[in-house]
Design a protein around this motif. Structure first.
Motif, short mmCIF file in Angstrom:
data_model
loop_
_atom_site.label_atom_id
_atom_site.label_comp_id
_atom_site.label_asym_id
_atom_site.label_seq_id
_atom_site.Cartn_x
_atom_site.Cartn_y
_atom_site.Cartn_z
N GLN A 142 -45.28 10.88 26.43
CA GLN A 142 -44.84 9.64 27.08
C GLN A 142 -43.34 9.78 27.35
OE1 GLN A 142 -44.92 6.01 24.70
NE2 GLN A 142 -45.87 4.88 26.39
N VAL A 143 -43.00 10.00 28.62
CA VAL A 143 -41.63 10.36 28.97
C VAL A 143 -41.11 9.45 30.08
CG1 VAL A 143 -40.09 12.22 29.73
CG2 VAL A 143 -42.14 12.78 28.39
N LEU A 144 -39.96 8.84 29.84
CA LEU A 144 -39.29 8.01 30.85
C LEU A 144 -38.20 8.85 31.49
CD1 LEU A 144 -38.79 5.28 32.23
CD2 LEU A 144 -37.33 4.66 30.27
N VAL A 145 -38.28 9.02 32.81
CA VAL A 145 -37.33 9.84 33.55
C VAL A 145 -36.47 8.92 34.43
CG1 VAL A 145 -37.04 11.67 35.27
CG2 VAL A 145 -38.88 11.83 33.57
N PHE A 146 -35.16 9.10 34.36
CA PHE A 146 -34.25 8.30 35.18
C PHE A 146 -33.79 9.07 36.40
CE2 PHE A 146 -33.89 5.90 31.24
CZ PHE A 146 -33.90 4.61 31.72
N SER A 147 -33.94 8.44 37.55
CA SER A 147 -33.48 8.99 38.82
C SER A 147 -32.35 8.13 39.36
CB SER A 147 -34.63 9.04 39.82
OG SER A 147 -34.17 9.31 41.12
N TYR A 152 -39.14 9.83 24.24
CA TYR A 152 -38.48 10.79 25.12
C TYR A 152 -37.93 10.13 26.39
CZ TYR A 152 -40.94 14.02 22.07
OH TYR A 152 -41.42 14.69 20.97
N VAL A 153 -36.66 10.41 26.66
CA VAL A 153 -35.99 9.97 27.88
C VAL A 153 -35.33 11.17 28.53
CG1 VAL A 153 -34.05 8.65 28.80
CG2 VAL A 153 -35.58 7.59 27.14
N VAL A 154 -35.48 11.28 29.86
CA VAL A 154 -34.85 12.36 30.61
C VAL A 154 -33.90 11.77 31.65
CG1 VAL A 154 -35.21 14.29 32.22
CG2 VAL A 154 -36.80 13.95 30.30
N ASN A 155 -32.65 12.20 31.61
CA ASN A 155 -31.70 11.88 32.68
C ASN A 155 -31.79 13.00 33.70
OD1 ASN A 155 -30.33 9.47 31.64
ND2 ASN A 155 -29.62 10.82 30.02
N TYR A 156 -32.53 12.76 34.77
CA TYR A 156 -32.70 13.79 35.79
C TYR A 156 -31.35 14.14 36.42
CZ TYR A 156 -35.14 16.33 39.52
OH TYR A 156 -35.61 17.30 40.38
N GLU A 157 -30.49 13.12 36.53
CA GLU A 157 -29.09 13.33 36.86
C GLU A 157 -28.30 12.24 36.14
OE1 GLU A 157 -30.59 13.09 40.66
OE2 GLU A 157 -31.45 11.38 39.62
N GLY A 182 -35.68 9.19 18.43
CA GLY A 182 -35.88 9.43 19.85
C GLY A 182 -35.17 10.70 20.28
N THR A 183 -35.49 11.15 21.49
CA THR A 183 -34.89 12.36 22.04
C THR A 183 -34.52 12.12 23.49
OG1 THR A 183 -36.26 13.75 20.58
CG2 THR A 183 -35.25 14.83 22.50
N SER A 184 -33.32 12.56 23.87
CA SER A 184 -32.92 12.46 25.27
C SER A 184 -32.53 13.84 25.80
CB SER A 184 -31.75 11.49 25.44
OG SER A 184 -30.54 12.05 24.96
N PHE A 185 -32.97 14.14 27.01
CA PHE A 185 -32.61 15.37 27.71
C PHE A 185 -31.83 14.98 28.96
CE2 PHE A 185 -36.97 15.82 26.01
CZ PHE A 185 -36.78 16.82 25.07
#
Length: 416
Positions: free
Chosen positions: A244-249, A313-318, A340-343
């Motif tokens: 389950q991953v939230l990606v920010f654009s 999980y959270v991903v900062n795509y930029e 939590g983990t952020s990339f």
């Protein structure tokens, strides 16, 4: 401290127990007694601190003690986005399920008939976005003569989205004698001025300022060329733990593009942003919460109201060119003390944003090099080479004329 020690009534305590709440968070512990005593409050807290419960619980208790003007709007919660409004109303429903109070959420982007009928049937607590509320007031659908409590939530986001003038219009239409609760994650000058105009001798509650990130969040940076970011995301998603991953654009177009490429890679994904219909946004969010959809790609404004228990999980795509946004983004995980983990994906043009972000949070984010798309170490050397302030990356690598920048800023605020 336990919730029982805050002087809460049994119906609310039973509801909190059913939600699995045992101990109040710091902002709840500090805010609830003051609100119960009907004092104005100025709350400054980072996302994920339990802010909604901090005002919803005492509002429910105070209103439950009143029989006069039942089913007339006595509490108004004003919030900037549809998603956040819906989330707040869900919380009122959960905490007040053993009470006779009625709550309702109204927002734009959908036909008004259903919301209008619900208002006419009677409501005690109204959660609203500014535009729809002003529409309903002008049509005579919403009447606020009996209002006792006014909550302005996410005031800084109101400013970002250009809603401050609407807020000021609403303030002129509600009773002068009322309890005011004002919440903002950050306190720029404009917001501090607005707070001073609204609040009367407020109790000030400040918890974990926006420049801090929760210690429970494991943060990491991936240096990667912009053209390889989607491949890196797909590479990370090979790990089944990332279920389950939230990606920010940065942009709506970018969110759609990322979701489309993930689909092509046989990874279930949906995008959520201001151009999507309300039904599409709610369906996407529902699918993500139930884990039917593995990846939700969101813009910042659309994601502000996303509150998912145990999102890991959270991903900062930029990176955003607004450093505080980093704190809000990764604050979607590591909530209420959970891990939590952020990339964060960083290319050469994002170095300035990275420097500014690390300066804000007061720490250097570890770099992960063990992946197939790690860029030349010169990028990291550039990050460390000097500490001179740099202009943050814009959506274009070329410098835009000032007028064009202002125009783009306007549409970003309007559309989210």
């Amino acid at each position: 401290m336990k919730f029982e020690e805050l002087g809460l009534i049994k119906p609310i305590l039973d509801a909190l127990k059913a939600q699995g709440y045992e101990q109040p968070t710091p902002i709840q512990e500090k805010a609830i007694p003051s609100i119960l005593h009907k004092k104005d409050l100025l709350g400054s807290a980072q996302t994920g601190t339990g802010k909604t419960a901090a005002f919803a619980i005492p509002i429910l208790q105070n209103l439950s003690e009143k029989e006069q003007h039942r089913n007339q709007i006595k509490a108004l919660i004003l919030t900037p986005t549809r998603e956040l409004a819906i989330q707040i109303e869900e919380n009122f429903q959960a905490y007040g399920k053993h009470l006779k109070l009625k709550s309702l959420v109204i927002f734009g982007g959908v036909k008004q008939h259903a919301q209008e009928q619900q208002v006419k049937r009677g409501v005690d607590i109204l959660i609203a976005t500014p535009g729809r509320l002003l529409d309903f007031i002008s049509q005579g659908i919403v009447k606020l003569h009996h209002l006792e409590i006014f909550v302005l939530d996410e005031a800084d986001r109101m400013l970002d989205m250009g809603f401050v003038h609407d807020v000021k219009k609403i303030l002129k239409l509600i009773p002068a004698k009322r309890q005011n609760l004002f919440f903002s994650a950050t306190m720029p000058k404009e917001i501090a001025k607005l707070a001073s105009e609204i609040l009367v001798n407020p109790v000030k509650v400040e918890v974990a300022p926006v420049s801090s990130t929760a210690d429970t969040i494991q943060q990491s940076i991936y240096f990667v060329e912009n053209s390889n970011k989607t491949d890196l995301l797909i590479h990370l998603l090979k790990d089944p733990k990332l279920d389950q991953v939230l990606v920010f654009s940065r942009t709506k177009h970018g969110a759609d593009k990322i979701a489309r490429k993930l689909h092509q890679a046989k990874i279930s994904a949906e995008a959520i942003h201001g151009n999507k219909s309300q039904n599409a946004r709610q369906n996407a969010l529902s699918n993500f919460k139930s884990k039917k959809t593995r990846v939700l790609v969101a813009t910042d404004i659309a994601a502000r109201g996303i509150d998912i228990d145990e999102l890991k999980y959270v991903v900062n795509y930029e990176l955003s060119d607004v450093s505080e946004t980093y704190v809000h983004r990764i604050g979607r995980t590591g909530r209420a003390g959970s891990e939590g983990t952020s990339f964060s994906f960083v290319d050469g043009l994002d170095i300035a944003n990275l420097r500014n972000t690390e300066k804000l949070i007061g720490k250097k984010i570890p770099v992960v090099k063990d992946h197939p798309f790690h860029t030349d170490d010169l990028v990291e050397q550039k990050r460390d080479s000097n500490n001179k302030p740099m202009q943050a990356r814009t959506s274009s690598s070329k410098i835009q004329p000032k007028k064009t920048q202002e125009k783009k800023k306007f549409f970003r605020k309007r559309n989210g």
